[in-house]
Design an enzyme around this catalytic site. Structure first.
Site, PDB file in Angstrom:
ATOM      1  CD  GLU A 203      55.942 -11.104  11.468  1.00  0.00           C
ATOM      2  OE1 GLU A 203      54.922 -11.775  11.280  1.00  0.00           O
ATOM      3  OE2 GLU A 203      56.931 -11.157  10.718  1.00  0.00           O
TER       4      GLU A 203
ATOM      5  CE1 TYR B 298      54.706 -16.585  11.646  1.00  0.00           C
ATOM      6  CE2 TYR B 298      53.539 -14.566  12.238  1.00  0.00           C
ATOM      7  CZ  TYR B 298      54.413 -15.254  11.411  1.00  0.00           C
ATOM      8  OH  TYR B 298      55.020 -14.605  10.373  1.00  0.00           O
TER       9      TYR B 298
ATOM     10  CG  ASP C  24      53.237 -18.024   8.213  1.00  0.00           C
ATOM     11  OD1 ASP C  24      53.782 -19.048   7.739  1.00  0.00           O
ATOM     12  OD2 ASP C  24      53.323 -16.902   7.675  1.00  0.00           O
TER      13      ASP C  24
END
Ligand code: SF4
Length: 369
Positions: A45, A127, A145
């Site tokens: 991520e 996020y 996102d």
């Protein structure tokens, strides 16, 4: 997907089922998906922030081989971590990821499944916290996102400004209600991200292939790309930079950038921005003197390269420089510096723009001179 009347709720359930069925069939095989441990999900991520999947894959594999877990990343030399990140851009991500690993090790070595606790760690925003909590731990938190915001804006034909925090918050709250009803929060989040990345493309959405087409108001309007509303584009600043390639007995002078700067911790050639009215060669002579205390004669231009960063572009002029004094020079700088031979240069991490200079014809000649 977001209504709350009975009819809308039924529609929403059907949309989610359609999306999950599509995801089961069409999801890409990605290295972090095969084994979604908290560490691997977190690394993926962080790497995927502002970077395309295809670019990330080889970096992810290499990074995981060198630092397979929080303990090895926490113990690694920061210069080695930056070298692993070299070319991926946004280098503060690498430093913060390592700071996060060190914090996790101090906390006992395990990542929390709670997004609020995750978001207290270095480099983890809302996020990333939601993505890790849902993908690695199966917790029902929506990861919102840019891709998800676009899909949501189109589904609802909502022309609110998705760059606004209030709108993001609103989308988060709506999706929170939806994800709490789904049996597989990980698949829910990844399916939305995947649709945003593969089908609901910014300029040319592939509505014919989209599992959400029957529920999409933007598609029904006939103008899917009208959503989300695009903010007005600002002119991107363009900066002229000049750098000196100072070779001495087959070694090149390089300096390390401060941790506090953009591209912090990476290495570069001495140089800087042109002052008004200054030629690139004049800027090199001045910048080298100011940054290193060295007096140089500016020689041939080795190359001119262009490079775009997220908020500005640069044109970099690189000149071979000769030292005016034949003795081994004393470099006067408070920054770490090194005289590297051609082989040693490969061990240092440089920004992409500098790699473009390495590729210029004639660059390597300086090592032989
Ligand atoms: Fe995006 Fe088209 Fe799918 Fe709507 S139907 S979500 S606009 S790809």
């Amino acid at each position: 997907m977001l209504g709350f009347t009975e009819e809308e709720a039924a529609l929403e359930t059907a949309a989610v089922e359609s999306m999950l069925a599509w995801y089961r069939e069409h999801q890409r095989v990605l290295p972090w998906r095969s084994l979604p441990t908290p560490y691997r999900v977190l690394v993926s991520e962080v790497m995927l922030q502002q970077t395309q999947v295809a670019t990330v894959i080889p970096y992810f594999d290499r990074f995981l081989r060198a630092c397979p877990d929080f303990a090895s990343l926490a113990a690694a030399d920061t210069a080695a971590v930056l070298k692993l990140w070299e070319g991926l851009g946004y280098y503060s991500r690498a430093r913060r990821l390592q700071a996060c690993a060190r914090q996790v090790m101090e906390n006992g070595g395990a990542l929390s499944a709670n997004p609020a606790e995750l978001a207290r760690l270095p480099g983890i925003g809302p996020y990333t916290a939601a993505a890790v909590a849902s993908i690695a731990f199966g917790r029902p938190y929506p990861a919102v996102d840019g891709n998800v915001l676009r899909v949501q804006a189109r589904l609802l034909a909502d022309d609110a400004d998705v760059s606004s925090m209030a709108v993001r918050r609103r989308v988060y709250e709506r999706l929170l209600a939806v994800i709490r009803q789904t049996p597989d929060p990980s698949a829910f989040n990844q399916a939305q991200m995947e649709i945003g990345a593969m089908v609901c493309l910014p300029r040319q959405p592939l509505c014919g292939d989209c599992p959400l087409r029957d529920y999409c108001r933007a598609f029904a309007s006939g103008e899917p790309t009208a959503y989300p509303r695009r903010p007005e584009r600002r002119a991107v600043p363009h900066v002229q930079v000049a750098v000196g390639l100072i070779f001495h007995h087959g070694r090149l002078l390089i300096l390390r950038r401060s941790e506090k700067q953009m591209l912090g911790g990476l290495w570069e050639f001495p140089g800087g921005k042109l002052e008004p009215g200054e030629t690139p060669a004049e800027a090199v002579e001045r910048e080298v003197r100011e940054e290193t205390g060295l007096a140089v004669e500016v020689g041939a231009r080795v190359g001119v390269i262009r490079h775009a960063y997220s908020h500005f572009r640069i044109t970099m002029h690189a000149y071979r420089c000769g030292l005016l004094s034949p003795e081994t020079p004393a470099v006067v700088t408070d920054r770490p510096h090194a005289w590297a031979d051609q082989e040693e240069l490969a061990a240092y991490a440089f920004p992409k723009a500098n790699h473009k200079i390495f590729a210029c014809a004639g660059f390597a000649d300086g090592f032989q001179a």
